[in-house]
Design a protein around this motif. Sequence first.
Motif, PDB file in Angstrom:
ATOM      1  N   ILE A 172      37.161  94.651  48.872  1.00 15.65           N
ATOM      2  CA  ILE A 172      36.034  94.624  49.808  1.00 15.65           C
ATOM      3  C   ILE A 172      36.473  94.062  51.155  1.00 15.65           C
ATOM      4  CG2 ILE A 172      33.732  93.634  50.214  1.00 15.65           C
ATOM      5  CD1 ILE A 172      33.422  93.774  47.069  1.00 15.65           C
ATOM      6  N   ALA A 173      37.347  93.068  51.147  1.00 17.55           N
ATOM      7  CA  ALA A 173      37.879  92.519  52.405  1.00 17.55           C
ATOM      8  C   ALA A 173      38.645  93.594  53.166  1.00 17.55           C
ATOM      9  CB  ALA A 173      38.775  91.316  52.124  1.00 17.55           C
ATOM     10  N   VAL A 174      39.481  94.343  52.459  1.00 19.29           N
ATOM     11  CA  VAL A 174      40.253  95.423  53.099  1.00 19.29           C
ATOM     12  C   VAL A 174      39.305  96.489  53.643  1.00 19.29           C
ATOM     13  CG1 VAL A 174      41.900  97.289  52.660  1.00 19.29           C
ATOM     14  CG2 VAL A 174      42.364  94.992  51.794  1.00 19.29           C
ATOM     15  N   LEU A 175      38.302  96.857  52.853  1.00 15.22           N
ATOM     16  CA  LEU A 175      37.328  97.851  53.319  1.00 15.22           C
ATOM     17  C   LEU A 175      36.645  97.391  54.601  1.00 15.22           C
ATOM     18  CD1 LEU A 175      35.531  99.037  50.055  1.00 15.22           C
ATOM     19  CD2 LEU A 175      36.870 100.440  51.622  1.00 15.22           C
ATOM     20  N   HIS A 176      36.242  96.127  54.656  1.00 13.62           N
ATOM     21  CA  HIS A 176      35.570  95.643  55.859  1.00 13.62           C
ATOM     22  C   HIS A 176      36.522  95.529  57.045  1.00 13.62           C
ATOM     23  CE1 HIS A 176      32.125  95.215  53.336  1.00 13.62           C
ATOM     24  NE2 HIS A 176      31.414  95.079  54.447  1.00 13.62           N
ATOM     25  N   GLY A 177      37.785  95.283  56.771  1.00 13.76           N
ATOM     26  CA  GLY A 177      38.775  95.354  57.849  1.00 13.76           C
ATOM     27  C   GLY A 177      38.873  96.773  58.393  1.00 13.76           C
ATOM     28  N   TYR A 178      38.832  97.750  57.494  1.00 12.12           N
ATOM     29  CA  TYR A 178      38.866  99.154  57.909  1.00 12.12           C
ATOM     30  C   TYR A 178      37.580  99.514  58.666  1.00 12.12           C
ATOM     31  CZ  TYR A 178      39.028 104.252  57.622  1.00 12.12           C
ATOM     32  OH  TYR A 178      39.014 105.591  57.919  1.00 12.12           O
ATOM     33  N   PHE A 179      36.433  99.047  58.176  1.00 11.34           N
ATOM     34  CA  PHE A 179      35.179  99.308  58.895  1.00 11.34           C
ATOM     35  C   PHE A 179      35.250  98.724  60.302  1.00 11.34           C
ATOM     36  CE2 PHE A 179      32.819  98.909  54.575  1.00 11.34           C
ATOM     37  CZ  PHE A 179      33.292 100.144  54.178  1.00 11.34           C
ATOM     38  N   MET A 180      35.834  97.531  60.412  1.00  8.59           N
ATOM     39  CA  MET A 180      35.994  96.908  61.730  1.00  8.59           C
ATOM     40  C   MET A 180      36.809  97.819  62.637  1.00  8.59           C
ATOM     41  SD  MET A 180      37.915  93.389  62.879  1.00  8.59           S
ATOM     42  CE  MET A 180      39.515  94.098  62.584  1.00  8.59           C
ATOM     43  N   TRP A 181      37.928  98.315  62.136  1.00 10.22           N
ATOM     44  CA  TRP A 181      38.772  99.193  62.951  1.00 10.22           C
ATOM     45  C   TRP A 181      38.003 100.451  63.329  1.00 10.22           C
ATOM     46  CZ3 TRP A 181      40.304 104.200  62.717  1.00 10.22           C
ATOM     47  CH2 TRP A 181      41.216 104.589  63.702  1.00 10.22           C
ATOM     48  N   LEU A 182      37.338 101.077  62.360  1.00  8.57           N
ATOM     49  CA  LEU A 182      36.586 102.304  62.662  1.00  8.57           C
ATOM     50  C   LEU A 182      35.554 102.064  63.758  1.00  8.57           C
ATOM     51  CD1 LEU A 182      35.738 104.078  59.280  1.00  8.57           C
ATOM     52  CD2 LEU A 182      37.052 105.017  61.178  1.00  8.57           C
ATOM     53  N   GLU A 183      34.839 100.961  63.666  1.00 10.12           N
ATOM     54  CA  GLU A 183      33.757 100.706  64.610  1.00 10.12           C
ATOM     55  C   GLU A 183      34.246 100.175  65.955  1.00 10.12           C
ATOM     56  OE1 GLU A 183      30.489  99.943  61.097  1.00 10.12           O
ATOM     57  OE2 GLU A 183      31.450  98.214  62.044  1.00 10.12           O
ATOM     58  N   MET A 184      35.324  99.429  65.961  1.00  9.89           N
ATOM     59  CA  MET A 184      35.811  98.854  67.217  1.00  9.89           C
ATOM     60  C   MET A 184      36.815  99.749  67.931  1.00  9.89           C
ATOM     61  SD  MET A 184      36.107  94.805  66.440  1.00  9.89           S
ATOM     62  CE  MET A 184      35.913  94.304  68.148  1.00  9.89           C
ATOM     63  N   CYS A 185      37.634 100.458  67.178  1.00  9.72           N
ATOM     64  CA  CYS A 185      38.720 101.243  67.778  1.00  9.72           C
ATOM     65  C   CYS A 185      38.593 102.741  67.536  1.00  9.72           C
ATOM     66  CB  CYS A 185      40.070 100.776  67.231  1.00  9.72           C
ATOM     67  SG  CYS A 185      40.375  99.032  67.464  1.00  9.72           S
ATOM     68  N   GLY A 186      38.024 103.122  66.413  1.00  9.09           N
ATOM     69  CA  GLY A 186      38.006 104.528  66.046  1.00  9.09           C
ATOM     70  C   GLY A 186      36.692 105.237  66.266  1.00  9.09           C
ATOM     71  N   TRP A 187      35.712 104.554  66.801  1.00 12.56           N
ATOM     72  CA  TRP A 187      34.356 105.110  66.923  1.00 12.56           C
ATOM     73  C   TRP A 187      34.334 106.448  67.667  1.00 12.56           C
ATOM     74  CZ3 TRP A 187      30.121 103.813  64.391  1.00 12.56           C
ATOM     75  CH2 TRP A 187      28.878 104.212  64.878  1.00 12.56           C
ATOM     76  N   THR A 188      35.053 106.544  68.767  1.00 15.14           N
ATOM     77  CA  THR A 188      35.028 107.771  69.567  1.00 15.14           C
ATOM     78  C   THR A 188      36.156 108.728  69.194  1.00 15.14           C
ATOM     79  OG1 THR A 188      36.314 106.712  71.320  1.00 15.14           O
ATOM     80  CG2 THR A 188      33.904 106.638  71.529  1.00 15.14           C
ATOM     81  N   ARG A 189      37.028 108.320  68.302  1.00 15.39           N
ATOM     82  CA  ARG A 189      38.132 109.187  67.847  1.00 15.39           C
ATOM     83  C   ARG A 189      37.635 110.109  66.735  1.00 15.39           C
ATOM     84  NH1 ARG A 189      43.128 104.846  67.524  1.00 15.39           N
ATOM     85  NH2 ARG A 189      42.971 104.182  69.694  1.00 15.39           N
ATOM     86  N   PRO A 190      38.394 111.157  66.463  1.00 12.00           N
ATOM     87  CA  PRO A 190      37.958 112.091  65.417  1.00 12.00           C
ATOM     88  C   PRO A 190      37.676 111.430  64.062  1.00 12.00           C
ATOM     89  CG  PRO A 190      39.709 113.080  66.710  1.00 12.00           C
ATOM     90  CD  PRO A 190      39.571 111.652  67.174  1.00 12.00           C
ATOM     91  N   ALA A 191      38.502 110.486  63.640  1.00 12.97           N
ATOM     92  CA  ALA A 191      38.295 109.839  62.333  1.00 12.97           C
ATOM     93  C   ALA A 191      36.973 109.075  62.303  1.00 12.97           C
ATOM     94  CB  ALA A 191      39.450 108.899  62.010  1.00 12.97           C
ATOM     95  N   GLY A 192      36.678 108.351  63.355  1.00 12.80           N
ATOM     96  CA  GLY A 192      35.432 107.593  63.426  1.00 12.80           C
ATOM     97  C   GLY A 192      34.220 108.502  63.511  1.00 12.80           C
ATOM     98  N   ARG A 193      34.318 109.517  64.341  1.00 11.47           N
ATOM     99  CA  ARG A 193      33.186 110.444  64.468  1.00 11.47           C
ATOM    100  C   ARG A 193      32.930 111.176  63.149  1.00 11.47           C
ATOM    101  NH1 ARG A 193      35.971 112.348  68.887  1.00 11.47           N
ATOM    102  NH2 ARG A 193      35.797 114.465  68.072  1.00 11.47           N
ATOM    103  N   ARG A 194      34.001 111.529  62.464  1.00  7.87           N
ATOM    104  CA  ARG A 194      33.867 112.214  61.172  1.00  7.87           C
ATOM    105  C   ARG A 194      33.250 111.271  60.129  1.00  7.87           C
ATOM    106  NH1 ARG A 194      38.420 114.385  61.414  1.00  7.87           N
ATOM    107  NH2 ARG A 194      39.619 112.680  60.507  1.00  7.87           N
ATOM    108  N   ALA A 195      33.714 110.032  60.073  1.00  3.74           N
ATOM    109  CA  ALA A 195      33.218 109.066  59.084  1.00  3.74           C
ATOM    110  C   ALA A 195      31.725 108.805  59.244  1.00  3.74           C
ATOM    111  CB  ALA A 195      33.993 107.755  59.201  1.00  3.74           C
ATOM    112  N   PHE A 196      31.252 108.795  60.487  1.00  2.00           N
ATOM    113  CA  PHE A 196      29.858 108.459  60.742  1.00  2.00           C
ATOM    114  C   PHE A 196      29.010 109.667  61.152  1.00  2.00           C
ATOM    115  CE2 PHE A 196      32.269 104.542  61.451  1.00  2.00           C
ATOM    116  CZ  PHE A 196      31.630 103.708  60.552  1.00  2.00           C
ATOM    117  N   GLY A 197      29.617 110.850  61.188  1.00  2.00           N
ATOM    118  CA  GLY A 197      28.874 112.059  61.534  1.00  2.00           C
ATOM    119  C   GLY A 197      28.345 112.050  62.954  1.00  2.00           C
ATOM    120  N   LEU A 198      29.188 111.692  63.918  1.00  2.00           N
ATOM    121  CA  LEU A 198      28.762 111.525  65.303  1.00  2.00           C
ATOM    122  C   LEU A 198      29.241 112.667  66.192  1.00  2.00           C
ATOM    123  CD1 LEU A 198      29.852 107.794  65.709  1.00  2.00           C
ATOM    124  CD2 LEU A 198      27.613 108.639  65.013  1.00  2.00           C
TER     125      LEU A 198
END
Length: 120
Positions: free
Chosen positions: A13-39
């Motif tokens: 769960i700690a690793v998952l939340h570290g990944y969520f942090m990266w997705l939301e802080m760094c990957g939000w506008t990148r393809p991986a982040g947009r795909r993960a959140f359907g944006l």
Amino acid sequence: MWMTIATALTALIAVLHGYFMWLEMCGWTRPAGRRAFGLTIEFAEQTRRLAANQGLYNGFLAAGLAWSLWPGSPAELPWFFLACVLVAGVYGGYSVSRKIFWIQGAPATLALAALALARA
């Protein structure tokens, strides 16, 4: 046995939340982040600061969970941080998407159950 399972789940769960942090802080506008959140690109750009703030909170959860795994840390720490994750998962599952509960809340529930069984 149950403490080993609780520790492994807490680490996951700690690793998952570290990944969520990266997705939301760094990957939000990148393809991986947009795909993960359907944006869409436009929505991701408009909301990137909000997502970064949300990511910071996920980073705090990851740090707290990691701290709870540190030898000699207070025994209450995993209970507190896993409960925080569970509350976030229940709220997100109710207010946004059931998927959030299954990704966040369910693993936290299992880890808390394993901690309870380890105490018994």
